[in-house]
Design a protein around this motif. Structure first.
Motif, PDB file in Angstrom:
ATOM      1  N   LEU A 272       5.318   9.645  10.001  1.00  0.00           N
ATOM      2  CA  LEU A 272       4.505  10.227  11.063  1.00  0.00           C
ATOM      3  C   LEU A 272       4.110   9.177  12.083  1.00  0.00           C
ATOM      4  CD1 LEU A 272       0.873  10.510   9.828  1.00  0.00           C
ATOM      5  CD2 LEU A 272       2.668   9.989   8.200  1.00  0.00           C
ATOM      6  N   ASN A 273       3.679   9.636  13.239  1.00  0.00           N
ATOM      7  CA  ASN A 273       3.214   8.741  14.281  1.00  0.00           C
ATOM      8  C   ASN A 273       1.822   8.217  13.956  1.00  0.00           C
ATOM      9  OD1 ASN A 273       5.299   8.937  16.523  1.00  0.00           O
ATOM     10  ND2 ASN A 273       4.831  11.105  16.221  1.00  0.00           N
ATOM     11  N   LYS A 274       1.536   7.020  14.425  1.00  0.00           N
ATOM     12  CA  LYS A 274       0.177   6.500  14.305  1.00  0.00           C
ATOM     13  C   LYS A 274      -0.753   7.393  15.127  1.00  0.00           C
ATOM     14  CE  LYS A 274      -0.539   2.144  14.887  1.00  0.00           C
ATOM     15  NZ  LYS A 274      -0.473   0.792  15.506  1.00  0.00           N
ATOM     16  N   PRO A 275      -1.912   7.752  14.591  1.00  0.00           N
ATOM     17  CA  PRO A 275      -2.834   8.610  15.355  1.00  0.00           C
ATOM     18  C   PRO A 275      -3.191   8.046  16.720  1.00  0.00           C
ATOM     19  CG  PRO A 275      -3.526   8.461  13.059  1.00  0.00           C
ATOM     20  CD  PRO A 275      -2.415   7.475  13.236  1.00  0.00           C
ATOM     21  N   ASP A 276      -3.381   6.723  16.799  1.00  0.00           N
ATOM     22  CA  ASP A 276      -3.758   6.156  18.093  1.00  0.00           C
ATOM     23  C   ASP A 276      -2.609   6.212  19.098  1.00  0.00           C
ATOM     24  OD1 ASP A 276      -2.238   4.335  16.752  1.00  0.00           O
ATOM     25  OD2 ASP A 276      -3.565   2.624  17.057  1.00  0.00           O
ATOM     26  N   ARG A 277      -1.347   6.308  18.608  1.00  0.00           N
ATOM     27  CA  ARG A 277      -0.225   6.478  19.530  1.00  0.00           C
ATOM     28  C   ARG A 277      -0.294   7.844  20.206  1.00  0.00           C
ATOM     29  NH1 ARG A 277       4.831   4.347  20.128  1.00  0.00           N
ATOM     30  NH2 ARG A 277       4.615   3.058  18.254  1.00  0.00           N
TER      31      ARG A 277
ATOM     32  N   ALA B 244       0.839  -1.200   0.000  1.00  0.00           N
ATOM     33  CA  ALA B 244       0.000   0.000   0.000  1.00  0.00           C
ATOM     34  C   ALA B 244       0.872   1.247   0.000  1.00  0.00           C
ATOM     35  CB  ALA B 244      -0.924  -0.003   1.216  1.00  0.00           C
ATOM     36  N   LYS B 245       0.273   2.381  -0.302  1.00  0.00           N
ATOM     37  CA  LYS B 245       0.999   3.656  -0.327  1.00  0.00           C
ATOM     38  C   LYS B 245       1.262   4.179   1.083  1.00  0.00           C
ATOM     39  CE  LYS B 245       1.883   5.755  -3.520  1.00  0.00           C
ATOM     40  NZ  LYS B 245       3.129   5.768  -4.334  1.00  0.00           N
ATOM     41  N   SER B 246       0.550   3.639   2.051  1.00  0.00           N
ATOM     42  CA  SER B 246       0.759   4.011   3.447  1.00  0.00           C
ATOM     43  C   SER B 246       0.736   2.736   4.281  1.00  0.00           C
ATOM     44  CB  SER B 246      -0.330   4.982   3.919  1.00  0.00           C
ATOM     45  OG  SER B 246      -0.145   5.334   5.284  1.00  0.00           O
ATOM     46  N   PHE B 247       1.774   2.524   5.066  1.00  0.00           N
ATOM     47  CA  PHE B 247       1.840   1.307   5.872  1.00  0.00           C
ATOM     48  C   PHE B 247       2.575   1.593   7.177  1.00  0.00           C
ATOM     49  CE2 PHE B 247       5.603   1.521   3.331  1.00  0.00           C
ATOM     50  CZ  PHE B 247       6.625   0.915   4.037  1.00  0.00           C
ATOM     51  N   VAL B 248       2.385   0.704   8.142  1.00  0.00           N
ATOM     52  CA  VAL B 248       2.923   0.896   9.488  1.00  0.00           C
ATOM     53  C   VAL B 248       4.179   0.062   9.667  1.00  0.00           C
ATOM     54  CG1 VAL B 248       2.466   0.649  11.956  1.00  0.00           C
ATOM     55  CG2 VAL B 248       0.633   1.382  10.414  1.00  0.00           C
ATOM     56  N   VAL B 249       5.216   0.707  10.207  1.00  0.00           N
ATOM     57  CA  VAL B 249       6.479   0.042  10.508  1.00  0.00           C
ATOM     58  C   VAL B 249       6.867   0.387  11.939  1.00  0.00           C
ATOM     59  CG1 VAL B 249       8.904  -0.220   9.892  1.00  0.00           C
ATOM     60  CG2 VAL B 249       7.221   0.220   8.112  1.00  0.00           C
ATOM     61  N   LEU B 250       6.920  -0.615  12.812  1.00  0.00           N
ATOM     62  CA  LEU B 250       7.372  -0.409  14.190  1.00  0.00           C
ATOM     63  C   LEU B 250       6.603   0.716  14.881  1.00  0.00           C
ATOM     64  CD1 LEU B 250      11.220  -0.663  13.520  1.00  0.00           C
ATOM     65  CD2 LEU B 250       9.638  -2.495  14.102  1.00  0.00           C
ATOM     66  N   GLY B 251       5.308   0.778  14.648  1.00  0.00           N
ATOM     67  CA  GLY B 251       4.477   1.794  15.278  1.00  0.00           C
ATOM     68  C   GLY B 251       4.537   3.153  14.621  1.00  0.00           C
ATOM     69  N   VAL B 252       5.181   3.240  13.450  1.00  0.00           N
ATOM     70  CA  VAL B 252       5.321   4.501  12.715  1.00  0.00           C
ATOM     71  C   VAL B 252       4.717   4.330  11.330  1.00  0.00           C
ATOM     72  CG1 VAL B 252       6.986   6.104  11.697  1.00  0.00           C
ATOM     73  CG2 VAL B 252       7.365   5.201  13.985  1.00  0.00           C
TER      74      VAL B 252
ATOM     75  N   LEU C  94       8.515  13.705  14.043  1.00  0.00           N
ATOM     76  CA  LEU C  94       7.927  15.021  13.808  1.00  0.00           C
ATOM     77  C   LEU C  94       9.001  16.063  13.526  1.00  0.00           C
ATOM     78  CD1 LEU C  94       5.425  15.058  16.813  1.00  0.00           C
ATOM     79  CD2 LEU C  94       4.841  14.582  14.432  1.00  0.00           C
ATOM     80  N   PHE C  95       8.586  17.168  12.899  1.00  0.00           N
ATOM     81  CA  PHE C  95       9.464  18.335  12.773  1.00  0.00           C
ATOM     82  C   PHE C  95       9.359  19.113  14.083  1.00  0.00           C
ATOM     83  CE2 PHE C  95       9.538  17.791   8.127  1.00  0.00           C
ATOM     84  CZ  PHE C  95      10.869  18.073   7.908  1.00  0.00           C
ATOM     85  N   ALA C  96       9.912  18.527  15.126  1.00  0.00           N
ATOM     86  CA  ALA C  96       9.840  19.168  16.443  1.00  0.00           C
ATOM     87  C   ALA C  96      11.026  18.697  17.268  1.00  0.00           C
ATOM     88  CB  ALA C  96       8.533  18.821  17.147  1.00  0.00           C
ATOM     89  N   ARG C  97      11.521  19.588  18.136  1.00  0.00           N
ATOM     90  CA  ARG C  97      12.612  19.233  19.040  1.00  0.00           C
ATOM     91  C   ARG C  97      12.230  19.659  20.439  1.00  0.00           C
ATOM     92  NH1 ARG C  97      17.237  22.302  17.830  1.00  0.00           N
ATOM     93  NH2 ARG C  97      18.445  20.926  19.146  1.00  0.00           N
ATOM     94  N   MET C  98      11.817  18.665  21.232  1.00  0.00           N
ATOM     95  CA  MET C  98      11.397  18.990  22.593  1.00  0.00           C
ATOM     96  C   MET C  98      12.238  18.226  23.616  1.00  0.00           C
ATOM     97  SD  MET C  98       7.760  17.085  22.271  1.00  0.00           S
ATOM     98  CE  MET C  98       7.598  15.403  21.669  1.00  0.00           C
ATOM     99  N   SER C  99      13.351  17.663  23.165  1.00  0.00           N
ATOM    100  CA  SER C  99      14.162  16.762  23.975  1.00  0.00           C
ATOM    101  C   SER C  99      14.395  17.278  25.391  1.00  0.00           C
ATOM    102  CB  SER C  99      15.492  16.492  23.281  1.00  0.00           C
ATOM    103  OG  SER C  99      15.272  15.898  22.040  1.00  0.00           O
TER     104      SER C  99
END
Length: 547
Positions: A291-296, A268-276, A332-337
């Motif tokens: 991207l993250n899975k929405p349910d995560r 498929a054009k979109s698939f899940v790998v290791l929760g991503v 994500l395009f985010a850095r909150m470390s």
């Protein structure tokens, strides 16, 4: 430890394991653990139950017993065998290091697959050795077809249980399980690899890597490996044949693949790998997104909501939530470390505190807001622009360091634009920095022009790599780790992180000597150096009202 040492300790370690084999305190978990153990016995993965006398007769007097306990993972209960408690794991050693192909490896494979096809139909691939492979796209393939990628994740069913234990290790393969029906411990022998043995991890991964290598070299499968997961990508036009080849290969080798509706999915054009989620819907356009899975995200926000309602937050819970936030941030395009996770990390290492402080509550709000609003990480494979160059500097002068000025220079190699700014920090901003009494604000003065540059040149930075050159090591280090001991510096860093999230940029912070820093003169409101640059243009960014 050696095997002899483990055998010498077997008598008392066995007694300890059996003595501690009691109810977990959760009757439902005990019942499910026992049911799973019996099911494994019926499938041939275990044998038993046995009495101690029967085991001593079969294995000799020096056999060890490892306790089995339940771990709840979502809606699934996993049986874990504690071979560390019986010292079996302590007797295993390896000179090798596991080389696992995770999300980064798959992203690199997809990027090479899409970006290797140039607009002139040339195919160029650069290997890790630096060797460049060149060719021409076959005439039956259009450029769009060559970049049109799909994928799936192939998952082995009960992967560890498809490999059996060695008969010579039978003495170390006994487990003890609490039986809720009799209220007593029961002894079983492991016939298949357990969850909880270090040797099992290495042994299984050798076999899994062999499967990956056979598929790669003999069938040309474009896949990676992470334990029992085989992320697999291919061109849409040949995806069905590639998918079928991978299934037939595993069947030929004698491995079972998961057939559940959740895992057995077509290309498929979109698939899940290791929760991503890998979104390849725009691969033909030259990019894809991770991207993250929405349910995560929903699960993390729900966990935070429960903590807020209970107003308690233990160190163990803090360590677990910190790991979940860090994994989600990576997509994500985010850095909150360090910045936002600092109060949560401090709680994870504390011993007594359990209530939620205002600082932790504020961190919860920002982290959840970032997770819900930040855009997916986009990987541009075709037509990526060269890096943008930004040089910044700050200065504090005057008897009481009351004159704080900043400057910055931007050069864009795409159109040759050269822009610069220099300004005196607004009194309202300076008053925030000195509110708690510090007279020296050079740290904030070095960070502030980076923030101004990110806001003013945000459109140029979008989806691009940006090289920031800074001549102050403490400011550079703070930007790299996104953290600082100063509350005022943290406010600037938080605003910088928000800018990165909004403009989706890839920053790189480098050291530059003051004598070579083109931003040094404008930081002192001296712009004469730019008179020798005909295309240089002075800009006038608007400073924020507050940080």
């Amino acid at each position: 430890m050696s095997e002899k040492d483990v055998m010498k300790a077997a008598k008392w370690s066995r007694r300890a394991a059996m003595g501690k084999c009691v109810s977990s305190g959760d009757a439902a978990a005990d019942k499910e653990l026992w049911a799973n153990t019996v099911l494994e016995r019926d499938k041939g993965w275990l044998s038993g139950p046995f009495s101690e006398e029967e085991l001593s007769s079969r294995l000799g007097p020096l056999w060890t017993a490892s306790s089995r306990f339940p771990v709840r993972q979502g809606d699934k209960l996993r049986c874990i065998d504690n071979l560390s408690g019986s010292f079996v794991n302590a007797a295993f050693g390896s000179s090798e290091k596991l080389d696992l192909g995770g999300i980064d490896q798959l992203a690199g494979l997809v990027k090479a697959l899409i970006g290797g096809v140039l607009d002139n139909r040339d195919v160029v691939l650069t290997l890790s050795t630096g060797v460049v492979l060149r060719g021409v796209l076959r005439c039956s393939f259009s450029i769009q077809e060559a970049r049109n990628i799909c994928g799936r994740t192939l998952d082995l069913e009960s992967a560890y249980r498809q490999m059996f234990t060695a008969s010579c290790s039978a003495w170390a393969s006994v487990i003890v399980v609490f039986c809720p029906e009799s209220g007593k411990p029961e002894l079983f022998c492991l016939e298949a690899l357990p969850f909880g043995a270090t040797a099992a991890v290495y042994g299984f991964n050798r076999m899994a890597r062999a499967i990956w290598f056979i598929g790669l070299t003999m069938l040309g499968l474009l896949w990676t490996i992470f334990y029992d997961d085989f992320p697999h990508v291919d061109h849409v036009v040949s995806s069905s044949e590639s998918h079928q080849s991978s299934l037939e290969l595993l069947e030929l080798l004698g491995w079972s693949v998961s057939k559940s509706a959740k895992k057995d999915k077509p290309m498929a054009k979109s698939f899940v790998v290791l929760g991503v989620v890998f979104d390849l819907s725009s691969s033909a356009a030259g990019y894809f997104e991770v991207l993250n899975k929405p349910d995560r995200i929903e699960a993390i926000c729900e966990t935070v909501r429960r903590f807020r309602e209970a107003r308690t937050f233990s160190p163990h819970e803090a360590a677990s939530l910190r790991g979940r936030f860090q994994f989600a941030e990576a997509q994500l395009f985010a850095r909150m470390s360090l910045l936002a996770l600092m109060p949560i990390s401090e709680r994870a290492h504390s011993q007594a505190l359990s209530f939620i402080t205002d600082e932790i509550d504020s961190a919860f709000s920002w982290l959840c807001e970032v997770l819900c609003s930040a855009v997916p990480r986009r990987v541009v494979c075709v037509g990526s622009l060269p890096p943008l160059l930004v040089l910044t500097d700050g200065a504090c002068e005057g008897v009481c360091f009351e004159l704080v000025t900043c400057g910055g220079v931007m050069f864009d190699p795409v159109d040759g634009a050269l822009e610069f700014f220099g300004f005196e920090v607004e009194p309202r901003i300076l008053s925030e920095w000195t509110r708690d009494g510090p007279r020296q604000t050079i740290g904030q003065a070095e960070l502030y022009p980076v923030l101004i540059a990110k806001r003013f040149w945000a459109n140029r930075m979008r989806y691009r790599r940006v090289f920031f050159f800074i001549d102050n090591d403490s400011a550079r280090d703070a930007l790299i780790k996104c953290g600082s001991a100063s509350v005022h510096s943290r406010a600037i860093l938080k605003a910088c992180a928000d800018c990165e999230s909004l403009c989706c940029t890839y920053p790189w912070y480098a050291r530059v000597a003051s004598e070579s820093n083109l931003g040094d003169d404008p930081s002192r409101l001296d712009f004469k150096v730019f008179e020798s640059f005909p295309r240089a243009c002075q800009v006038h960014p608007v400073q924020p009202c507050s940080l």
